[in-house]
Design a protein around this motif. Structure first.
Motif, PDB file in Angstrom:
ATOM      1  N   GLY A  80       4.843 -12.992  -8.266  1.00 60.89           N
ATOM      2  CA  GLY A  80       6.723 -13.110  -8.536  1.00 60.89           C
ATOM      3  C   GLY A  80       6.848 -12.017 -10.018  1.00 60.89           C
ATOM      4  O   GLY A  80       7.840 -13.719 -10.243  1.00 60.89           O
ATOM      5  N   CYS A  81       5.828 -12.049 -10.063  1.00 59.63           N
ATOM      6  CA  CYS A  81       6.265 -12.402 -11.651  1.00 59.63           C
ATOM      7  C   CYS A  81       5.693  -9.949 -12.284  1.00 59.63           C
ATOM      8  O   CYS A  81       6.860  -9.205 -11.583  1.00 59.63           O
ATOM      9  N   ASN A  82       4.385 -10.160 -12.860  1.00 60.56           N
ATOM     10  CA  ASN A  82       4.052  -9.251 -13.403  1.00 60.56           C
ATOM     11  C   ASN A  82       3.483  -8.095 -11.958  1.00 60.56           C
ATOM     12  O   ASN A  82       3.057  -8.726 -10.833  1.00 60.56           O
ATOM     13  N   THR A  83       3.417  -6.886 -12.265  1.00 58.45           N
ATOM     14  CA  THR A  83       3.326  -5.951 -10.713  1.00 58.45           C
ATOM     15  C   THR A  83       1.983  -5.303 -11.478  1.00 58.45           C
ATOM     16  O   THR A  83       1.864  -4.948 -11.817  1.00 58.45           O
ATOM     17  N   ILE A  84       0.905  -5.481 -10.708  1.00 53.28           N
ATOM     18  CA  ILE A  84       0.018  -4.918 -10.632  1.00 53.28           C
ATOM     19  C   ILE A  84      -0.915  -3.377  -9.845  1.00 53.28           C
ATOM     20  O   ILE A  84      -0.376  -3.938  -9.100  1.00 53.28           O
ATOM     21  N   SER A  85      -0.701  -2.533 -10.390  1.00 57.18           N
ATOM     22  CA  SER A  85      -1.231  -1.225  -9.659  1.00 57.18           C
ATOM     23  C   SER A  85      -1.964  -1.134  -9.847  1.00 57.18           C
ATOM     24  O   SER A  85      -3.190  -1.176 -10.742  1.00 57.18           O
ATOM     25  N   ALA A  86      -2.730  -0.492  -9.215  1.00 58.29           N
ATOM     26  CA  ALA A  86      -4.455   0.038  -8.412  1.00 58.29           C
ATOM     27  C   ALA A  86      -4.349   1.243  -8.118  1.00 58.29           C
ATOM     28  O   ALA A  86      -4.052   1.293  -6.759  1.00 58.29           O
ATOM     29  N   VAL A  87      -6.047   1.795  -7.769  1.00 57.69           N
ATOM     30  CA  VAL A  87      -6.565   2.567  -6.694  1.00 57.69           C
ATOM     31  C   VAL A  87      -7.199   2.332  -5.434  1.00 57.69           C
ATOM     32  O   VAL A  87      -8.115   1.506  -6.337  1.00 57.69           O
ATOM     33  N   TYR A  88      -6.612   2.953  -4.069  1.00 55.58           N
ATOM     34  CA  TYR A  88      -7.977   1.849  -3.278  1.00 55.58           C
ATOM     35  C   TYR A  88      -8.211   2.889  -2.999  1.00 55.58           C
ATOM     36  O   TYR A  88      -8.089   4.180  -2.344  1.00 55.58           O
ATOM     37  N   LYS A  89      -9.771   2.790  -1.792  1.00 53.51           N
ATOM     38  CA  LYS A  89      -9.872   3.098  -1.614  1.00 53.51           C
ATOM     39  C   LYS A  89     -10.856   2.504   0.449  1.00 53.51           C
ATOM     40  O   LYS A  89     -11.378   1.045  -0.017  1.00 53.51           O
ATOM     41  N   LEU A  90     -10.730   3.350   1.810  1.00 58.22           N
ATOM     42  CA  LEU A  90     -10.567   2.185   2.481  1.00 58.22           C
ATOM     43  C   LEU A  90     -11.598   3.451   3.550  1.00 58.22           C
ATOM     44  O   LEU A  90     -11.785   4.227   3.332  1.00 58.22           O
ATOM     45  N   GLN A  91     -13.011   2.932   3.586  1.00 57.35           N
ATOM     46  CA  GLN A  91     -14.223   3.323   4.580  1.00 57.35           C
ATOM     47  C   GLN A  91     -14.172   2.400   5.253  1.00 57.35           C
ATOM     48  O   GLN A  91     -15.030   1.025   4.870  1.00 57.35           O
ATOM     49  N   GLU A  92     -14.384   3.065   6.659  1.00 56.59           N
ATOM     50  CA  GLU A  92     -14.288   2.036   8.023  1.00 56.59           C
ATOM     51  C   GLU A  92     -13.446   0.771   7.691  1.00 56.59           C
ATOM     52  O   GLU A  92     -12.013   0.874   7.286  1.00 56.59           O
ATOM     53  N   PHE A 144       0.496  -1.132   0.395  1.00 51.32           N
ATOM     54  CA  PHE A 144       0.040  -0.132  -0.019  1.00 51.32           C
ATOM     55  C   PHE A 144       0.648   1.307   0.414  1.00 51.32           C
ATOM     56  O   PHE A 144       2.180   1.568   0.514  1.00 51.32           O
ATOM     57  N   ASP A 145       0.289   2.135  -0.704  1.00 57.27           N
ATOM     58  CA  ASP A 145       1.306   3.484  -0.640  1.00 57.27           C
ATOM     59  C   ASP A 145       0.463   4.609  -1.144  1.00 57.27           C
ATOM     60  O   ASP A 145      -0.438   4.955  -1.732  1.00 57.27           O
ATOM     61  N   SER A 146      -0.479   5.336   0.304  1.00 57.20           N
ATOM     62  CA  SER A 146      -1.105   6.056   0.083  1.00 57.20           C
ATOM     63  C   SER A 146      -0.237   7.455  -0.199  1.00 57.20           C
ATOM     64  O   SER A 146      -1.086   8.507   0.059  1.00 57.20           O
ATOM     65  N   GLN A 147       1.002   7.652  -0.094  1.00 53.92           N
ATOM     66  CA  GLN A 147       1.893   8.470  -0.859  1.00 53.92           C
ATOM     67  C   GLN A 147       1.463   9.307  -1.959  1.00 53.92           C
ATOM     68  O   GLN A 147       1.565  10.161  -2.701  1.00 53.92           O
ATOM     69  N   SER A 148       0.881   7.623  -2.677  1.00 56.83           N
ATOM     70  CA  SER A 148       1.182   8.045  -4.306  1.00 56.83           C
ATOM     71  C   SER A 148      -0.892   7.689  -4.706  1.00 56.83           C
ATOM     72  O   SER A 148      -1.044   6.765  -5.052  1.00 56.83           O
ATOM     73  N   GLN A 149      -1.360   8.632  -4.109  1.00 60.65           N
ATOM     74  CA  GLN A 149      -2.854   8.736  -4.436  1.00 60.65           C
ATOM     75  C   GLN A 149      -3.308   7.197  -4.260  1.00 60.65           C
ATOM     76  O   GLN A 149      -4.105   6.305  -5.325  1.00 60.65           O
ATOM     77  N   ASN A 150      -2.899   7.189  -2.906  1.00 59.24           N
ATOM     78  CA  ASN A 150      -3.920   5.554  -2.590  1.00 59.24           C
ATOM     79  C   ASN A 150      -3.108   4.634  -3.659  1.00 59.24           C
ATOM     80  O   ASN A 150      -4.701   3.640  -4.388  1.00 59.24           O
ATOM     81  N   ASN A 151      -2.354   3.844  -3.395  1.00 59.12           N
ATOM     82  CA  ASN A 151      -2.013   3.290  -4.734  1.00 59.12           C
ATOM     83  C   ASN A 151      -1.962   2.159  -4.224  1.00 59.12           C
ATOM     84  O   ASN A 151      -1.253   1.569  -3.272  1.00 59.12           O
ATOM     85  N   ILE A 152      -2.321   0.718  -4.368  1.00 62.27           N
ATOM     86  CA  ILE A 152      -2.138  -0.734  -4.036  1.00 62.27           C
ATOM     87  C   ILE A 152      -1.573  -1.517  -5.486  1.00 62.27           C
ATOM     88  O   ILE A 152      -1.730  -1.356  -6.132  1.00 62.27           O
ATOM     89  N   SER A 153      -0.657  -2.123  -5.019  1.00 64.95           N
ATOM     90  CA  SER A 153       0.521  -2.369  -5.596  1.00 64.95           C
ATOM     91  C   SER A 153      -0.085  -4.367  -5.074  1.00 64.95           C
ATOM     92  O   SER A 153       0.566  -4.539  -4.218  1.00 64.95           O
ATOM     93  N   TYR A 154      -0.094  -5.532  -6.438  1.00 65.93           N
ATOM     94  CA  TYR A 154       0.594  -6.791  -5.818  1.00 65.93           C
ATOM     95  C   TYR A 154       1.153  -8.178  -7.032  1.00 65.93           C
ATOM     96  O   TYR A 154       0.876  -6.850  -8.120  1.00 65.93           O
ATOM     97  N   ASN A 155       1.601  -8.443  -6.677  1.00 64.59           N
ATOM     98  CA  ASN A 155       2.148  -9.427  -7.387  1.00 64.59           C
ATOM     99  C   ASN A 155       2.204 -10.852  -7.239  1.00 64.59           C
ATOM    100  O   ASN A 155       2.502 -11.463  -6.186  1.00 64.59           O
TER     101      ASN A 155
END
Length: 298
Positions: free
Chosen positions: A118-130, A105-116
Motif C-alpha cells: 500500500g505504499c512503495n512498489t517493489i519490482s524484481a525479475v522472476y524465473k519459474l521452473q516447474e 506478474f508481467d511476463s511481457q516486461s522480461q518476467n517482471n514481478i511487483s508487490y506492495n
C-alpha cells in the motif's frame, strides 16, 4: 502544482525509466483525456480462458506447464488472502492489512514481478521452473511509509529468493506460495484489465490533489483534481498541466485525502458500456500501476 516537498522523500526510481521514455500525448475522452497525456505501451495483451485446469490455463496445447502457469499469473492481480508462519500461526503484520497487500506478474516486461503493501512498489525479475519461483534483483520506489515500512521490508524478505507455488482454479483463482523459511502466503486472483479487455494499454501519469471538489456539472458528486505529468528519459519531470476534473474510477486506487500523489496508470480503450467508470459513455478504463510520488498535505 507546488514543487514536491522534501518531507515526501521521493525519488523517481530506475524501474520507471523504460516506461518514461515513451511519454507522449494522444487521444481524447469525455473527461478530457487529451489534456492528460499518455505514453505508448507496445506490449500485446491476450485474455486467458480461466475455465481451464490449474496446469492448462491456455488454449495452446503445445505450451509448457511453466508457460501455462505464467499465462495464468499474468492474467490476474493477486491480493493477499492469508499468511502463516512455519508454525501455522498468522503473520498479523500482513493479515491485518491483507486487502492492500498486492502481487502482480508481467511476463511481457522480461518476467517482471511487483508487490506492495500500500505504499512503495517493489519490482524484481522472476524465473519459474516447474513449481519453483525464484525472485531476485528487487528495486523499489523510495517513499517514506511510516508504520508500513517494517511490514514492507518483511514482505520483501519473504518474496526474495526461492519459493514453491501452486495454483487452484475456481471462480476466484488461488495462488499458494511457500517460502524457503516455510512461510505460507495465499493469494486471491482478480482478472487484470489486460486480460479482461484483451487490448493494448497506454501509460498515463497523473498528479492527483488530496482535495476532491464537487464536479462542475454535478455538485452532488466529487471529482478528483487531476493534472497531466510527463517525464523525460532520465525520469525527470518535464511538464505538469492544468487541473482537469475526473469523475471516473481508477481500478486498484483508493484516493488519499491527506496526500498529493503522482500515479502511473494503465489506460485501456473499452466499449461504451464499461462498468469500470462512473460515466457510462466513457471510452476508457484506468488501472493503477503504481504510486510514484506522495507528499503529505499540511
Amino acid at each position: 502544482m507546488k514543487p514536491i516537498m522534501s518531507s515526501a522523500r521521493v525519488l523517481i526510481p530506475s524501474l520507471l525509466v523504460a516506461s518514461l521514455a515513451l511519454s507522449a500525448c494522444n487521444d481524447t475522452a469525455k473527461v478530457q483525456e487529451a489534456e492528460l497525456g499518455t505514453t505508448a505501451d507496445t506490449s500485446e495483451v491476450v485474455a486467458e480462458d480461466n475455465s481451464q485446469t490449474t496446469t492448462n490455463m491456455t488454449d495452446d496445447d503445445s505450451a509448457t506447464p511453466e508457460q501455462a502457469m505464467i499465462d495464468t499469473l499474468d492474467s490476474y492481480r493477486w491480493s493477499l488472502a492469508s499468511a502463516v508462519d512455519s508454525n501455522n500461526q498468522p503473520i498479523t503484520a500482513l493479515t491485518t492489512i491483507k486487502e492492500q497487500v498486492m502481487l502482480n506478474f508481467d511476463s511481457q516486461s522480461q518476467n517482471n514481478i511487483s508487490y506492495n503493501v500500500g505504499c512503495n512498489t517493489i519490482s524484481a525479475v522472476y524465473k519459474l521452473q516447474e513449481q519453483m519461483l525464484n525472485v531476485k534483483d528487487g528495486m523499489s520506489t523510495k517513499m517514506s511509509c511510516g508504520k508500513l515500512d517494517a511490514v514492507e521490508n518483511q514482505l520483501n524478505e519473504l518474496m526474495q529468493g526461492d519459493s514453491t507455488v501452486s495454483l487452484t482454479t475456481s471462480e476466484t483463482p488461488s495462488l499458494t506460495q511457500v517460502t524457503s523459511n516455510s512461510v505460507t502466503l495465499v493469494w486471491s486472483g482478480r482478472m487484470t484489465a489486460q486480460a479482461k479487455y484483451n487490448s493494448k494499454s497506454d501509460t498515463v501519469f497523473w498528479a492527483v490533489d488530496a482535495q476532491s471538489k464537487p464536479c462542475s456539472d454535478n455538485n452532488a458528486q466529487l471529482c478528483l483534481q487531476v493534472r497531466p505529468v510527463t517525464y523525460d528519459e532520465q525520469g525527470i519531470k518535464t511538464t505538469e498541466g492544468e487541473v482537469v476534473e475526473f469523475a471516473g474510477v481508477i481500478d486498484g486506487y483508493e484516493h488519499d485525502d491527506t496526500h498529493n500523489e503522482v500515479l502511473r496508470l494503465k489506460r485501456f480503450k473499452t466499449e461504451v458500456d464499461s462498468v469500470l467508470v462512473d460515466n457510462i459513455d466513457s471510452q476508457y478504463a484506468y488501472v493503477l500501476d503504481t504510486i510514484i510520488e506522495r507528499t503529505a498535505v499540511k
